[in-house]
Design an enzyme around this catalytic site. Sequence first.
Site, PDB file in Angstrom:
ATOM      1  N   GLU A  49      15.900   5.482   9.271  1.00 24.43           N
ATOM      2  CA  GLU A  49      17.122   5.498   8.454  1.00 24.43           C
ATOM      3  C   GLU A  49      16.759   6.275   7.205  1.00 24.43           C
ATOM      4  OE1 GLU A  49      19.657   5.377   5.889  1.00 24.43           O
ATOM      5  OE2 GLU A  49      18.938   3.354   5.416  1.00 24.43           O
ATOM      6  N   CYS A  66      21.427   5.556  -0.284  1.00 27.20           N
ATOM      7  CA  CYS A  66      21.400   6.680   0.651  1.00 27.20           C
ATOM      8  C   CYS A  66      22.787   7.077   1.126  1.00 27.20           C
ATOM      9  CB  CYS A  66      20.513   6.340   1.846  1.00 27.20           C
ATOM     10  SG  CYS A  66      20.977   4.808   2.689  1.00 27.20           S
ATOM     11  N   GLU A  71      19.572  15.519  -1.873  1.00 26.09           N
ATOM     12  CA  GLU A  71      19.853  14.138  -2.245  1.00 26.09           C
ATOM     13  C   GLU A  71      19.213  13.860  -3.605  1.00 26.09           C
ATOM     14  OE1 GLU A  71      19.881   9.859   0.001  1.00 26.09           O
ATOM     15  OE2 GLU A  71      18.045  11.040   0.162  1.00 26.09           O
ATOM     16  N   GLY A 130       2.255   4.885   1.500  1.00 24.65           N
ATOM     17  CA  GLY A 130       2.676   5.395   2.790  1.00 24.65           C
ATOM     18  C   GLY A 130       1.611   6.207   3.504  1.00 24.65           C
ATOM     19  N   PRO A 131       0.970   7.171   2.811  1.00 28.51           N
ATOM     20  CA  PRO A 131      -0.037   7.986   3.492  1.00 28.51           C
ATOM     21  C   PRO A 131      -1.272   7.209   3.935  1.00 28.51           C
ATOM     22  CG  PRO A 131       0.780   9.091   1.517  1.00 28.51           C
ATOM     23  CD  PRO A 131       1.296   7.690   1.464  1.00 28.51           C
ATOM     24  N   VAL A 164      -1.498   3.063   4.308  1.00 25.11           N
ATOM     25  CA  VAL A 164      -1.099   1.936   5.162  1.00 25.11           C
ATOM     26  C   VAL A 164      -0.003   2.348   6.139  1.00 25.11           C
ATOM     27  CG1 VAL A 164      -0.077  -0.368   5.181  1.00 25.11           C
ATOM     28  CG2 VAL A 164      -1.812   0.201   3.480  1.00 25.11           C
ATOM     29  N   GLY A 165       0.993   3.075   5.649  1.00 20.74           N
ATOM     30  CA  GLY A 165       2.059   3.506   6.538  1.00 20.74           C
ATOM     31  C   GLY A 165       1.545   4.366   7.669  1.00 20.74           C
ATOM     32  N   GLY A 216       0.807  -1.207   0.000  1.00 16.79           N
ATOM     33  CA  GLY A 216       0.000   0.000   0.000  1.00 16.79           C
ATOM     34  C   GLY A 216       0.841   1.259   0.000  1.00 16.79           C
TER      35      GLY A 216
END
Length: 476
Positions: A248, A282, A382, A206-207, A209-210, A204
Site C-alpha cells: 500500500e 496517502c 507526493e 527499513g534497510p 530489519v525490513g 529498526g
Amino acid sequence: MSILDKRQFFINGAWVDPIQATEFDVINPATEQSIATISMGSEADANAAVSAAKDAFPAFSRTTKQERVELLESIMVAYKKRYDEMASIITQEMGAPKVLSERAQAAVGIGHLQGFIDALKEYEFRQTTPSGDIIQREAIGVCGLITPWNWPMNQMVLKIAPALASGCTMVLKPSELTPLSAMLYAEILHEAGVPAGVFNLINGEGPVVGSALSRHPDVQMMSFTGSTRGGVAVSKDAAETVKRVALELGGKSPNIIFADSDVEKAVKRGTRHVFNNTGQSCNAPTRMLVERSAYDQAKDIAAKVAEQTEVGDPAEEGRHIGPLVSALQYERVQTLIQKGIDEGATLLAGGVGKPEGRNVGYFCKPTVFGDVNNDMTIAREEIFGPVLSIIPFDSEEEAIEIANDTPYGLAAYMDTGCEERAERVADQLRAGMVRINGSDISSGSPFGGYKMSGIGREGGHFGMDDFLEIKAISRP
C-alpha cells in the site's frame, strides 16, 4: 517529562533485550525533544523473531475460525480499555492533534478490527466447486509486516488483524519514528491472549530489519505500507525467495469539482481534507481539478480556508493542525513548496517557512497553489504535507485525462450534481477508491490502489485474501 526506556523487543510472548543494542531517540515533533529511547534491531534480532513466529505457526494455523473470532473480540475489549492511552501516545510521537488522535487515529483501531471480525465470521475457508473439487484456503505462513508513521494504528490493524484472522504468525516492524503506539499494541495483544510467538515486534531501519524480513526464507509473505521507493525495495528483496508481497504505497489523488456541484462546500471540504493530519495521508486529495467556470471562485475559497486553518500545539484541545512528523519531512515539504514557486505556480496562501509564532517544532504553513498544470513537480510528486494544487479543466473528458495522468492510482474524489455523470466518470477513473460528493469508504471495504499505489487490498475479507493460500483438492 522523563524519557521512556523502550529498548526491548517483543519476541515469543516476552520483552527481550536486543542481541546488538543501537539506541535511537523518539522525538516529539511539536517540541523537538526526545520522549523515548528505543533500540534499532539487527538482522540477528529479525532472525530470532522469525524463528519464534515459525515455531508458533503449526499450532496457531490449526486453530478454528471460532477460536480466532473470539481472539479478535478479546483484542477489541483490551484495546478499548487502553484507548485513551493509545490516542495520547500517537499525539506525542507523530504530532497528531489531540482531537484527531481521539476521534480518528485511535478510532480506526476499533472500526477496522470490527470489520475483520465481521468478515471472519462470514468467511468460507472451504468450498466445493460444481465439479466436486474442494477449494481450501489456508494460512500462508510467517508474515513480515512493515508499517508507516502517518496513521500508525490504522496500518497496524489492517495487517495484524487479517493475519490473525487467517491463522498466520507474524513479525511487525513499525516505523522508528512512531514505535510507541506499536509497542503499546503489543501489550494489548498479549493481554488479549495472543499466543506466544504468534505476534512479534522488532524496531529498526527499513534497510536493515525490513530487508532482513523481506529476504528471509522462512517468511512467506511481506505486507508493506509506505513510500513507493520502499515498496520497490521490499519487492526486490522478496524476489529471491519468491514470496508474496502486498503493498500500500503513495498517491496523488485527484479531486474533480464540476461547476454543477455545490462548489463552495466541495472546495472547503476538499481543502480541509488535504490539511487533515497535516497533509500526511496517502489518499489526500492534493490535486483539486476545478471546472473553468468555477475556477476563480475555488481559488478564493481554498485560500480563505488555508488562511483560517490554525496551526497549534497537538497536545491542546481545538480544531488546529499539528506539526509534520520529523525534521526530514519538514525539509522535504519546504523544498517542494519552493519548487512550486520556482516553476511558476501562483502562491495563493501559505508558503515556505514556519507559521508565525511557531519557531520550535516541525510546523508548516497550510499552503495553496493556483494556476498549476499537471506537469509541475507539485502536481506529480507526493508532497505529504499541507499543500494543495488547484488545476483548471474545460470538459469532462479533460478532467478524466488529467485525473488519470499520474503514476499513482490510490484514490479519486468527485463532486457533481449529476448522478449519471458521477457514475460515468467514476467508471473511467484509474483509482482503487472513488469517493463521490463527500462520501467515504466504509471499514471492511477494500483499501488500495492501481499502478504505483500498490498491490493488493486491505480491509475486511479483501484484506484476508492476501494472507491465505488456495489449495485445490480432488477426490474420486
